[in-house]
Scaffold this motif. Sequence first.
Motif, PDB file in Angstrom:
ATOM      1  N   THR A 265       1.202   5.464  -2.128  1.00  0.00           N
ATOM      2  CA  THR A 265       1.888   5.209  -0.793  1.00  0.00           C
ATOM      3  C   THR A 265       2.625   4.027  -0.993  1.00  0.00           C
ATOM      4  O   THR A 265       3.898   3.891  -0.386  1.00  0.00           O
ATOM      5  CB  THR A 265       0.526   4.901   0.161  1.00  0.00           C
TER       6      THR A 265
ATOM      7  N   CYS B 286       6.848   3.952  -0.407  1.00  0.00           N
ATOM      8  CA  CYS B 286       7.465   3.286   0.577  1.00  0.00           C
ATOM      9  C   CYS B 286       8.573   2.403   0.291  1.00  0.00           C
ATOM     10  O   CYS B 286       9.611   2.353   1.013  1.00  0.00           O
ATOM     11  CB  CYS B 286       6.349   2.477   1.411  1.00  0.00           C
TER      12      CYS B 286
ATOM     13  N   ASN C  79      12.826   5.231   2.947  1.00  0.00           N
ATOM     14  CA  ASN C  79      12.545   5.831   4.248  1.00  0.00           C
ATOM     15  C   ASN C  79      13.128   7.441   3.955  1.00  0.00           C
ATOM     16  O   ASN C  79      13.574   7.890   4.676  1.00  0.00           O
ATOM     17  CB  ASN C  79      13.301   5.498   5.405  1.00  0.00           C
TER      18      ASN C  79
ATOM     19  N   PHE D  76       8.072  11.622   1.026  1.00  0.00           N
ATOM     20  CA  PHE D  76       6.899  10.983   1.217  1.00  0.00           C
ATOM     21  C   PHE D  76       5.585  11.839   1.973  1.00  0.00           C
ATOM     22  O   PHE D  76       4.614  11.783   1.552  1.00  0.00           O
ATOM     23  CB  PHE D  76       6.913   9.993   2.363  1.00  0.00           C
TER      24      PHE D  76
ATOM     25  N   HIS E 100       2.964   5.924   9.246  1.00  0.00           N
ATOM     26  CA  HIS E 100       4.191   6.148   8.545  1.00  0.00           C
ATOM     27  C   HIS E 100       5.148   6.869   9.514  1.00  0.00           C
ATOM     28  O   HIS E 100       6.325   6.303   9.419  1.00  0.00           O
ATOM     29  CB  HIS E 100       3.861   6.666   7.199  1.00  0.00           C
TER      30      HIS E 100
END
Length: 411
Positions: free
Chosen positions: A62, A66, A71, A76, A101
């Motif tokens: 994670t 990130c 983004n 993700f 998130h």
Amino acid sequence: SHPHKLDFRKSKDMCLGYIQDALLQKQWKRAAEFLTFYIESLEKDFSTEYMGPSEIIWRLGTEILCHCLHNDVKEFNSFIEQMKTLGVKRYLKICLEHAFHLLCNGQVDEAYQSLSSAESWRFGEQTTAQDKELKLIQAYRGLLDYYNWSKQKNVFLEYDKDGFEDLSVEQEMHNSFRKAAVSLKEIIQIPGVWDQFVQCYIDLLEFYGDHEEARQVLNEYAYNSKFPANPNAHVYLYQFLKRHGEPKKSLISVLKILHDIVPSHELMIDFHAMLQKSKKRKKRRLGLEVIFAALDYAGWKENVKAWSCLARQVKQIIISEKHLDWIKQEWNSRKDWWPAFHFSRYLAKQNWQENESLAYEKALVAGILLGKDCKYFKYVSRQGCKDQKKKFRMLKKFVNKHGPVYLRISG
């Protein structure tokens, strides 16, 4: 074989060390490569021990994604879905982090959908084992219901202000209120620190005029011994009582507890002001204790209002020549360290250059507590008189006149 197990564990630990080192140096691509090898090594483990997907992979993966994907929510999401499938024992934790998130990327509707889906998740004994996480899922979903209610409320109030009526908006607002209220009420009954949830629930209740329920919730949150000590609980109760015009006796009672927990809280100015207005000597004595205690903290060193409060009360006591023992009692425990902490020549020079009002209030207190030979008082009064400022001449005259008081306090 046994040697293979030892070698595997050694290489696995080394790989994990490389990942951590890369993370510390913000080498995200390098960390991602090592993480890939780490996962592959787990898949190729031929030992008899079951090596399920570790929480380490989820946590590190994670963090890396990130920073690597800039983004890229799609990639993700793909990773998170794999983690959900593999990490059954951590399913709801992963869902909650996924929702955070999505919210950070402005995808409120997607986050709400993710939480709603997680709320209905069932997996035998694992559902019961993750009961606390499930309650958090419900609570955060309730928080998003509150967010929707808040938006609809603003639309509704705008229509109402313009003299229009939209039943669909009002109905939607009430639906969001009901869903939010149920979830928020449930979570804040569990002992814990639920500041944001409590604030939202109180906002809902106040909007619909249920002030008695709001009062009960805040009292429970502040005074129930099962809940951890929480200064904010007393702040919320104080703010609620103040909004609804409660007597000063009730406000003082709440702030007294807050003072006992956090004597440096910003509301101590309000507390001191209320105590000073009291006709009871005991409360005025407490007011002096409160303002002295607040100024024991570095964060208050340059608070003009606090020094003004102390200067005003000390000056009143000096002029009346009553209760000098109050000042003496407070000063006795501070006379060994306050002079260096508050009243050095360096601070006098700095305060004079940056804030003349602060320097004046502190100089008055310094002159009374330490006498006319105090370095702080001498520097500030000299600078003020040099600039021919009347209030500084009066300050010097006042301290010189009440010199014997200093002797009695220093005793």
